[in-house]
Scaffold this active site. Structure first.
Site, PDB file in Angstrom:
ATOM      1  N   HIS A 201       0.590  -1.306  -0.111  1.00 16.96           N
ATOM      2  CA  HIS A 201       0.005   0.085  -0.023  1.00 16.96           C
ATOM      3  C   HIS A 201       0.749   1.158  -0.017  1.00 16.96           C
ATOM      4  O   HIS A 201       1.155   1.807   1.133  1.00 16.96           O
ATOM      5  CB  HIS A 201      -0.861  -0.237   1.225  1.00 16.96           C
ATOM      6  CG  HIS A 201      -1.672  -1.310   1.349  1.00 16.96           C
ATOM      7  ND1 HIS A 201      -1.360  -2.582   1.753  1.00 16.96           N
ATOM      8  CD2 HIS A 201      -3.077  -1.536   0.976  1.00 16.96           C
ATOM      9  CE1 HIS A 201      -2.340  -3.168   1.680  1.00 16.96           C
ATOM     10  NE2 HIS A 201      -3.300  -2.642   1.344  1.00 16.96           N
TER      11      HIS A 201
ATOM     12  N   HIS B 130      -4.142   3.259  -3.215  1.00 18.28           N
ATOM     13  CA  HIS B 130      -4.383   2.546  -1.980  1.00 18.28           C
ATOM     14  C   HIS B 130      -3.500   1.245  -1.699  1.00 18.28           C
ATOM     15  O   HIS B 130      -2.619   1.069  -0.954  1.00 18.28           O
ATOM     16  CB  HIS B 130      -5.766   2.397  -1.610  1.00 18.28           C
ATOM     17  CG  HIS B 130      -6.153   1.191  -0.582  1.00 18.28           C
ATOM     18  ND1 HIS B 130      -6.181   1.554   0.621  1.00 18.28           N
ATOM     19  CD2 HIS B 130      -6.175  -0.137  -0.573  1.00 18.28           C
ATOM     20  CE1 HIS B 130      -6.097   0.550   1.495  1.00 18.28           C
ATOM     21  NE2 HIS B 130      -6.414  -0.725   0.493  1.00 18.28           N
TER      22      HIS B 130
ATOM     23  N   GLU C  10     -18.481  -5.250  23.866  1.00 18.90           N
ATOM     24  CA  GLU C  10     -17.630  -6.382  23.999  1.00 18.90           C
ATOM     25  C   GLU C  10     -16.420  -6.333  23.042  1.00 18.90           C
ATOM     26  O   GLU C  10     -15.300  -6.784  23.404  1.00 18.90           O
ATOM     27  CB  GLU C  10     -18.332  -7.691  23.630  1.00 18.90           C
ATOM     28  CG  GLU C  10     -19.689  -8.113  24.613  1.00 18.90           C
ATOM     29  CD  GLU C  10     -20.937  -7.531  24.149  1.00 18.90           C
ATOM     30  OE1 GLU C  10     -20.965  -6.728  23.320  1.00 18.90           O
ATOM     31  OE2 GLU C  10     -21.690  -7.637  24.965  1.00 18.90           O
TER      32      GLU C  10
ATOM     33  N   HIS D  87     -28.932 -17.502  23.160  1.00 22.08           N
ATOM     34  CA  HIS D  87     -28.013 -17.256  24.360  1.00 22.08           C
ATOM     35  C   HIS D  87     -27.094 -18.508  24.747  1.00 22.08           C
ATOM     36  O   HIS D  87     -26.660 -18.712  25.543  1.00 22.08           O
ATOM     37  CB  HIS D  87     -28.942 -16.888  25.746  1.00 22.08           C
ATOM     38  CG  HIS D  87     -29.292 -15.300  25.624  1.00 22.08           C
ATOM     39  ND1 HIS D  87     -29.815 -14.882  24.660  1.00 22.08           N
ATOM     40  CD2 HIS D  87     -28.911 -14.484  26.471  1.00 22.08           C
ATOM     41  CE1 HIS D  87     -30.030 -13.487  24.785  1.00 22.08           C
ATOM     42  NE2 HIS D  87     -29.407 -13.221  26.036  1.00 22.08           N
TER      43      HIS D  87
HETATM   44  C1  LIG Z   1     -11.569  -5.181   9.463  1.00 26.89           C
HETATM   45  C2  LIG Z   1     -11.178  -5.181   8.253  1.00 26.89           C
HETATM   46  N1  LIG Z   1     -11.999  -5.161   7.000  1.00 26.89           N
HETATM   47  C3  LIG Z   1     -11.287  -5.106   5.802  1.00 26.89           C
HETATM   48  C4  LIG Z   1     -10.070  -4.870   5.629  1.00 26.89           C
HETATM   49  C5  LIG Z   1      -9.524  -4.799   4.304  1.00 26.89           C
HETATM   50  N2  LIG Z   1      -8.996  -3.365   3.929  1.00 26.89           N
HETATM   51  C6  LIG Z   1      -7.975  -3.118   4.114  1.00 26.89           C
HETATM   52  S1  LIG Z   1      -7.564  -1.451   3.674  1.00 26.89           S
HETATM   53  C7  LIG Z   1      -8.944  -1.049   3.549  1.00 26.89           C
HETATM   54  C8  LIG Z   1      -9.604   0.270   2.940  1.00 26.89           C
HETATM   55  C9  LIG Z   1      -9.086   0.899   4.037  1.00 26.89           C
HETATM   56  O1  LIG Z   1      -9.576   2.520   3.764  1.00 26.89           O
HETATM   57  P1  LIG Z   1      -8.839   3.701   4.638  1.00 26.89           P
HETATM   58  O2  LIG Z   1      -8.819   3.293   5.862  1.00 26.89           O
HETATM   59  O3  LIG Z   1      -9.374   4.937   4.023  1.00 26.89           O
HETATM   60  O4  LIG Z   1      -7.351   3.550   4.041  1.00 26.89           O
HETATM   61  P2  LIG Z   1      -6.570   4.329   3.008  1.00 26.89           P
HETATM   62  O5  LIG Z   1      -6.551   3.543   1.702  1.00 26.89           O
HETATM   63  O6  LIG Z   1      -7.011   5.664   2.980  1.00 26.89           O
HETATM   64  O7  LIG Z   1      -5.154   4.284   3.280  1.00 26.89           O
HETATM   65  C10 LIG Z   1      -9.684  -2.220   3.588  1.00 26.89           C
HETATM   66  C11 LIG Z   1     -11.225  -2.593   3.318  1.00 26.89           C
HETATM   67  C12 LIG Z   1      -9.272  -4.711   6.619  1.00 26.89           C
HETATM   68  N3  LIG Z   1      -7.845  -4.571   6.649  1.00 26.89           N
HETATM   69  N4  LIG Z   1      -9.813  -4.862   7.991  1.00 26.89           N
END
Ligand SMILES: Cc1ncc(C[n+]2csc(CCOP(=O)(O)OP(=O)(O)O)c2C)c(N)n1
Ligand SMILES: [Mg+2]
Length: 692
Positions: free
Chosen positions: A36, A284, A436, A497
């Site tokens: 990234h 990204h 939780e 539950h």
């Molecule tokens: C709980 C979770 N769901 C999905 C992902 C997959 N994922 C990684 S980065 C991302 C997008 C994140 O967007 P943002 O936080 O705005 O990051 P940016 O591209 O701006 O760095 C996703 C959906 C993950 N890492 N964790």
């Protein structure tokens, strides 16, 4: 070698450092063909300013207890962390907190970004790379964990600081993105942090309006500033992520803030400097491509063909900034701590013990011993008594429940236990509210800060904390989850539950110690085992209803819990023809069935098996002594999914367990309906022996 000294003469050192972070990130992602790049390019000025101008962190001693904490909650931007750990020459330490005398992240690691054994893996991993304060990658976890870190600092400052001795006064800085802001766990955690007025906590929100699928306007249009104001946070905004003076100023405002956590909204451009990819989701999560990298480097005034270029001036500039400031601050603290030790030797000793994850002498003093009693006591009741003893013996053992304290029996009721609130940071009862998921992350943040924390809810709702339990295990943290209402005991509440698949699914988490004790004394021994863990989390699964307290003069001692499974009752002569294996509430069912079988001349053995995981770690010899390979007639009984029991019952055994959801009815009826009764168990055993 590139003649770097000439290339960069006269270049602004701030910019040189920032561009080094950017270009290392682009190069590493390109080389790995994955990763990234866009967010490291955008946030390099923030991370540079925070580390080199603001944070009190000594790269020579990344585990110094009063260091400021840095959490990268948008863990996919890990190249930010690898770059800055490398450029500050942060040193490596091992799991025993010994300094190893070499850098945590080398340039070679960065060249081998995302490759096997590199100290620059895909996402920040706490147990793997020194200088990583918590594992991130699952979005939202970092921000929530940082709330636990902030609670920890408040508690430590209150307990240990004395006039003239600010032993703990560190801050927690957490960087996050749109993803973290959208995840529910962040909302739970921010709400709790606002309630607790954690003014030592600063989240910096990378407001680039881009996620994987494109612009955030496809799914996210709330006003984040207003939302955080409503949580009771102070909200600041910086309109230009490249304005390092503004960034420094805002961070300074945070440091002076009292009474509320701070959110800094930072407007940024993902992929900053890349002419074709800036502000697009393409920046990204994929390499920019060789041509685009050249163009971006040109835009930065960087040599276009240089790769993995880290000019010596950059290391020097970090050395002059964070290196000098951090080193001085740490040395000053060490001197202060020596004076503190002279004046408050007992408190100083506590701090040192805690830092090494040792237990204080007498930690198990006064643990209860429960007398034999057919009526017995519920697992949760026995647990409550143990918790109240341990919390008095171990200052940094504390915890609470997600609003189920009276049911989970986790309330600390001894005089002076207190309730942790903004105006009472001494409290040992934490109140997580009905949150939780955040609770699990807060426990992780406390455990990272060297506490022994516990958190509780009904076992069924372990689902809501599961991602944090997994991370606990991945990070090798000694957190404790106390889950009560372990099975059908919830009776009338019905299938919503009644846990079914939960034991199986938690047993599948590597490194997690899952314990389902069979009576009150097994509960005590389970705690004794758990307290001695330093690098493993544990889940305690406890009954709601009373379980008979077994007569240990008749049956084997409960200390067998420490081996995961043990022979509780045996056929005379020790040569069983059938083995009954049980955990939790089914142990006494098995004991009763055993009595019936013996009366009929059938040589049965009862194995109490509170923990598969612990048992798996015993020698083959011990395991064979408990489950002799030549005895194929085995029946396991457990009020949970049958999934996985094949490994202990073998090809000719049987399991009495759940293959459906439960039902709403009194427990007795459910036990009859689903077969958790001594007669049924004895009948199955006889069937197996052909004596049915
Ligand atoms: C709980 C979770 N769901 C999905 C992902 C997959 N994922 C990684 S980065 C991302 C997008 C994140 O967007 P943002 O936080 O705005 O990051 P940016 O591209 O701006 O760095 C996703 C959906 C993950 N890492 N964790
Ligand atoms: Mg984003």
């Amino acid at each position: 070698m590139t003649p770097v000294a000439e290339t960069f003469t006269g270049v602004d050192l701030n910019q040189l450092c920032i561009n080094t972070i950017r270009t290392l990130s682009m190069d590493a992602v390109q080389q790995a063909k994955s990763g990234h790049p866009g967010t490291p390019m955008a946030l390099a000025p923030l991370v540079y300013t925070l580390w080199n101008r603001v944070m009190r962190f000594d790269p020579q001693d990344p585990i110094w207890p009063n260091r400021d904490r840095f959490v990268l909650s948008n863990g996919h931007a890990s190249m930010l962390l690898w770059s800055v750990l490398h450029l500050t020459r942060t040193q490596a330490v091992n799991g025993e907190y010994e300094k190893l005398g070499h850098a945590s992240v080398t340039l070679e690691d960065i060249r081998r970004f995302r490759q096997l054994d590199s100290k620059a893996p895909g996402h920040p991993e706490y147990h793997w790379v020194s200088g990583v304060e918590t594992t991130t990658g699952p979005l939202g976890q970092g921000v929530a964990t940082s709330v636990g870190m902030a609670i920890a600092e408040k508690w430590l400052a209150n307990r240990y600081n004395r006039p003239g001795f600010p032993i703990f006064d560190y801050k927690i800085y957490t960087v996050c993105g749109d993803g973290c802001m959208m995840e529910g766990i962040a909302s739970e955690a921010a709400s709790l942090a606002g309630h607790l007025g954690l003014d030592n906590l600063c989240w910096i929100y990378d407001n680039n309006r881009i996620t994987i699928e494109g612009h955030t306007n496809i799914a996210f249009s709330e006003d984040v500033a207003v939302r955080f104001l409503a949580y009771g946070w102070r909200v600041l905004r910086i309109g230009d992520a490249n304005d390092i003076d503004r960034i420094e100023h805002a961070l300074g405002l945070f440091r002076k803030e009292t009474g509320s956590p701070t959110l800094i909204i930072l407007d940024s451009h993902i992929g900053y400097g890349s002419p074709h990819k800036q502000d697009t989701s393409e920046a990204h999560g994929e390499p920019l491509g060789e041509d685009e990298i050249r163009l971006a480097k040109r835009a930065y005034g960087w040599p276009e063909d240089a790769k993995f270029l880290a000019p010596p001036e950059v290391y020097e500039h970090f050395e002059d900034g964070i290196g000098t400031r951090g080193g001085n601050t740490r040395r000053g603290w060490t001197k202060l701590f020596e004076a503190y030790r002279a004046e408050y030797p007992e408190l100083a000793a506590e701090i040192e013990q805690m830092q090494r994850r040792e237990l204080p002498a007498g930690w198990d003093r006064n643990l209860p011993v429960f007398p034999a009693d057919q009526k017995g006591i519920a697992g949760r009741e026995a647990s409550g008594k143990v918790l109240n003893v341990l919390a008095q013996n171990v200052p940094w053992f504390l915890g609470g429940s997600a609003d189920l304290g009276p049911s989970n029996k986790t309330l600390l009721t001894y005089e002076g236990a207190g309730h942790f609130q903004a105006d009472n940071p001494a409290g040992k009862n934490l109140h997580f509210g009905i949150r939780e998921h955040a609770m699990g992350a807060v426990l992780n943040g406390l455990a990272i800060s060297k506490f022994r924390p516990y958190g509780a809810t009904f076992f069924i709702f372990s689902d809501y904390a599961r991602p944090t339990i997994r991370l606990s295990s991945l990070m090798e943290l000694p957190t404790l989850f106390v889950f009560t209402h372990d099975a059908m005991g919830d009776g009338e509440d019905g299938p919503t539950h009644q846990p079914v698949e939960h034991l199986a699914s938690l047993r599948a988490i590597p490194g997690l110690v899952v314990l389902r004790p069979g009576d009150a004394n097994e509960v005590v021994e389970a705690y004794r085992y758990i307290m001695q863990l330093r690098h493993q989390p544990a889940v305690l699964v406890l009954s709601r209803q009373p379980l008979p307290t077994l007569d240990r003069t008749r049956y084997a001692p409960a200390t067998g819990v420490a081996r995961g499974a043990y022979v509780l009752a045996d056929a005379g002569g020790g040569h069983p023809e059938v083995i009954l294996i049980a955990s939790g509430s089914e142990v006494s069912v098995a004991v009763d069935a055993h009595g019936k079988l013996l009366a009929e001349g059938i040589r049965s053995r009862v194995v109490s098996m509170p923990s598969w995981d612990i048992f798996e770690h015993q020698t083959q010899q011990y395991r064979d002594s408990v489950l002799p390979p030549n005895v194929g007639a085995r029946v396991a009984i457990e009020q949970a999914s049958t999934f996985g029991w094949e490994r202990y019952i073998g090809p000719s055994g049987r399991v009495i367990g759940m293959t459906t959801f439960g039902a709403s009815a009194p427990l007795k009826e459910l036990q009859r309906k689903f077969g958790f009764e001594p007669d049924r168990l004895a009948a199955v055993a006889k069937e197996l022996l052909g004596k049915g």
